[in-house]
Design a protein around this motif. Structure first.
Motif, PDB file in Angstrom:
ATOM      1  N   ALA C  48       2.691   4.919  -1.044  1.00  0.00           N
ATOM      2  CA  ALA C  48       3.497   5.670  -0.083  1.00  0.00           C
ATOM      3  C   ALA C  48       3.720   7.112  -0.522  1.00  0.00           C
ATOM      4  O   ALA C  48       4.344   7.881   0.201  1.00  0.00           O
ATOM      5  CB  ALA C  48       4.845   4.985   0.106  1.00  0.00           C
ATOM      6  N   ARG C  49       3.249   7.471  -1.718  1.00  0.00           N
ATOM      7  CA  ARG C  49       3.373   8.817  -2.284  1.00  0.00           C
ATOM      8  C   ARG C  49       4.809   9.180  -2.662  1.00  0.00           C
ATOM      9  O   ARG C  49       5.161  10.356  -2.770  1.00  0.00           O
ATOM     10  CB  ARG C  49       2.795   9.893  -1.332  1.00  0.00           C
ATOM     11  N   ILE C  50       5.644   8.159  -2.849  1.00  0.00           N
ATOM     12  CA  ILE C  50       6.983   8.450  -3.368  1.00  0.00           C
ATOM     13  C   ILE C  50       6.881   8.718  -4.861  1.00  0.00           C
ATOM     14  O   ILE C  50       7.644   9.484  -5.418  1.00  0.00           O
ATOM     15  CB  ILE C  50       7.932   7.272  -3.061  1.00  0.00           C
ATOM     16  N   MET C  51       5.911   8.079  -5.491  1.00  0.00           N
ATOM     17  CA  MET C  51       5.607   8.367  -6.895  1.00  0.00           C
ATOM     18  C   MET C  51       4.163   8.823  -6.988  1.00  0.00           C
ATOM     19  O   MET C  51       3.354   8.536  -6.115  1.00  0.00           O
ATOM     20  CB  MET C  51       5.723   7.099  -7.739  1.00  0.00           C
TER      21      MET C  51
END
Lengths: 220, 223, 211
Positions: C48-51
């Motif tokens: 999800a591109r949170i990390m």
């Protein structure tokens, strides 16, 4: 997209009023402390008033900025923002502008108590005072939002924000005090225009740095 | 694992720099002219100013390492940044210690809000925050990003801090040795020599520190 | 449609994900199982591109989402443990905002219709800080139902749901599967995993040890 995010910031604040209210109450208690420690002697206070005003704003803005990031951490709301297909620099810009709006709103309310409690005359050129104040607010918030964005997920972030923010923002304090002194004493614009340049360069540098760095620092 | 100074080049560099340092002390003590009204106190100038130069150079290296860390996402650049921040802070502390020592006999008081000294103090405070973030920030991978960005914005702030402090109190402009070019050759040349030697010491320290930090990283990873 | 190669991520030098790779085709559902701390949630949050991972590649719809524009992941939706919404806003306001930043603006009537469908209409204007765990789960389900996505990253959707909520979740999952959507699902329940998983990956110490 910027407007949607800005609208959200303003709307959350409109709902809870917690940022502006907490800044306002804190500001009033700082004024009280100033009054007690200066004996409200007009000789002391009138020279030092611009400095007092900006010291108050500095403390208050740390509190406000901390609030705007803590409601993002609550319920993990921030992960919705950063997983959304948007440029994260825009998150910085929206928080910067909304922070400036909150700070300005708070100041508009607190100006009269500030001058009246310290037995001072209101600025004669009110419009000029306010407009330079907004410019300074933009500079303060450009630094404050970037710093709290950097340490928002760190342990002890409420301690780290002021420790990093105060030295970084020192040019703004100097410039703001000089500008306000100039405006209050009604000296010629040429005498303090240099400080406007300092403020504008802070805004440009930190807004650009914030816009580019936010992509890296907001990740978990 | 081969230690840093087992490498012949590094060992040679260490000895070379050591000899140069001894020469520098001798040179400053006996070969430079005495400034009449400052006497021995003026000698600290040959340490104070090069320390400031190395400190700012080192913080510049922190910024470059921070930028490289964001571009390459490579731990090496974080190690460089940490090493440069540590060494930079040592030299900046040296500036803040030698400043008052020099100032006391010359100005009669230990601290004057002289622009360069004030900028140094502000930068020192920012870096205290930097090390606090490094140690309390949370897990290491996250702290690396925080540290890199603080290193970048700290250095971006330097010119503005300097300008604003300079015009903040324009009556305080009495740095004893501001105009380098106007110094007589007797002072200028030993000063430049000292500056070069300090830079060499810095390069040696930085390389050694990066090496040590890398070993530390490897050890932690393998545990 | 989704191809993950050599993904690694450490926290405090401890490897949470260790050189992990897997592939997912259109319309497939991958179920991830494993103990706490095996890296399931981290994996979803990275996709999800949170990390950001330390190493590795994530190709989604033929684009490497780690290196390209944010718009390249507009068809990925992440629904985690936490509601990921603003506590002081109401369900309706949260949904409106969440859909708007996904560039997926919908008419209010449509949102209200779905809220009604999931039994949240009465509380639609209450701040979600008053919601119970089950209500928050249903709110997230409403969000997933309303947004546009081709890949859904769903972290333990069945936790905290009552019988009725579980049925709604079952229905929604099988509907999405029928429509040919791809899902990455983190589950603890082996029975559910057998129902939904076209592929099941068991994670241990950041590696897939069984699939």
């Amino acid at each position: 997209m910027f407007l949607i995010l800005l609208k959200k910031e303003l709307f959350i604040e409109f709902r809870s009023r917690e940022v502006v209210l907490s800044m306002l109450i804190f500001g009033l208690s700082i004024i009280l402390a100033f009054a007690f420690t200066s004996n409200v002697s007009k000789v002391i206070v009138s020279n030092y008033a611009p400095g007092m005003f900006w010291i108050m704003i500095l403390f208050v803005s740390v509190l406000g900025v901390h609030r705007t990031f803590s409601y993002e951490k609550n319920f993990d709301a921030f992960s919705m923002l950063i997983s959304a297909p948007i440029d994260r620099g825009i998150i910085y810009l929206s928080k910067w502008i909304s922070g400036t709006i909150f700070l300005t709103l708070m100041q508009l309310v607190i100006i009269v108590p500030f001058f009246k409690f310290l037995l001072l005359d209101l600025p004669s050129n009110f419009i000029l005072f306010i407009s330079t104040m907004i410019l300074v607010n933009l500079a303060i918030m450009s630094v404050a939002i970037l710093v709290s964005g950097i340490v928002m997920r760190a342990n002890l972030s409420e301690v780290l924000v002021p420790i990093l923010f105060f030295p970084l923002v020192s040019p703004v304090i100097i410039a703001a005090t000089k500008i306000s002194s100039g405006v209050l004493a009604e000296t010629a614009y040429q005498l303090w225009q240099f400080w406007l340049l300092i403020i504008i360069s802070i805004i440009v540098i930190f807004a650009l740095a914030g816009y580019t760095l936010f992509d890296f620092i907001t990740e978990e | 694992m081969v230690t840093f100074f087992k490498n012949k080049n590094n060992m040679f560099f260490l000895i070379f720099v050591g000899i140069l340092l001894l020469f520098n002390i001798y040179n400053i003590s006996f070969n430079t002219p005495m400034v009449p009204d400052q006497h021995w106190a003026q000698k600290i100038f040959y340490v104070h100013v090069p320390s400031a130069w190395v400190g700012f150079l080192s913080y510049f290296v922190v910024m470059i390492a921070g930028l490289m860390f964001f571009v390459k996402r490579n731990d090496y650049w974080d190690n460089v940044g940490l090493a440069a921040a540590e060494i930079g802070t040592i030299f900046i502390s040296l500036v803040l210690i030698t400043g008052p020592i020099w100032a006391t006999p010359i100005w009669g008081k230990p601290w004057i809000w002289e622009p360069r000294l004030t900028t140094t103090l502000i930068l020192f405070l920012i870096y205290i925050g930097y090390f606090m973030v490094r140690s309390f920030g949370g897990h290491i991978e996250r702290v690396k990003r925080y540290a890199a960005s603080i290193g970048i914005i700290a250095f971006l702030d330097v010119p503005i801090i300097f300008l604003s402090v300079q015009f903040w109190a324009p009556e305080i402009q009495s740095h004893p040795q501001v105009e380098m070019a106007k110094q007589p050759a007797g002072i200028l040349i030993p000063f430049l020599i000292s500056l070069c030697i300090f830079t060499l010491v810095y390069i040696l320290m930085l390389r050694y520190r990066i090496y040590v930090i890398q070993i530390k990283d490897k050890l932690i990873k393998n545990v | 449609m989704l191809s993950v190669t050599g993904l690694s991520k450490s926290f405090n030098h401890r490897k949470i994900l260790d050189n992990l790779s897997f592939q997912l085709k259109f319309g497939e559902t991958a179920v991830f199982m494993g103990n706490n701390g095996a890296g399931k949630t981290t994996l979803l949050r990275i996709i999800a591109r949170i990390m950001t991972p330390d190493k590795g590649e994530i190709i989604f719809e033929n684009i490497n989402i780690l290196t390209s524009q944010p718009s390249s992941r507009k068809n990925i939706l992440y629904i985690g443990h936490a509601p990921a919404m603003y506590a002081s806003l109401s369900a309706l306001e949260n949904l409106k905002f969440a859909l708007e930043i996904r560039k997926n603006k919908l008419a209010e009537s449509k949102i209200i219709y779905q809220l009604e469908h999931f039994g949240l209409l009465e509380q639609a204007n209450d701040p979600i800080s008053f919601f119970s765990q089950g209500m928050l789960q249903r709110l997230k389900l409403t969000y997933a139902e309303l947004s546009n996505w081709n890949l859904l990253l769903l972290d333990e959707p069945f936790s905290g749901l009552d019988k009725e909520g579980e049925e709604q979740m079952d229905l929604a999952l099988s509907n999405w599967q029928k429509k040919g959507k791809s899902i990455c699902l983190v589950l603890h329940n082996i029975v559910k995993a057998k129902i939904y998983g076209h592929k099941t990956f068991n994670l241990l110490d950041g590696k897939i040890y069984q699939s």
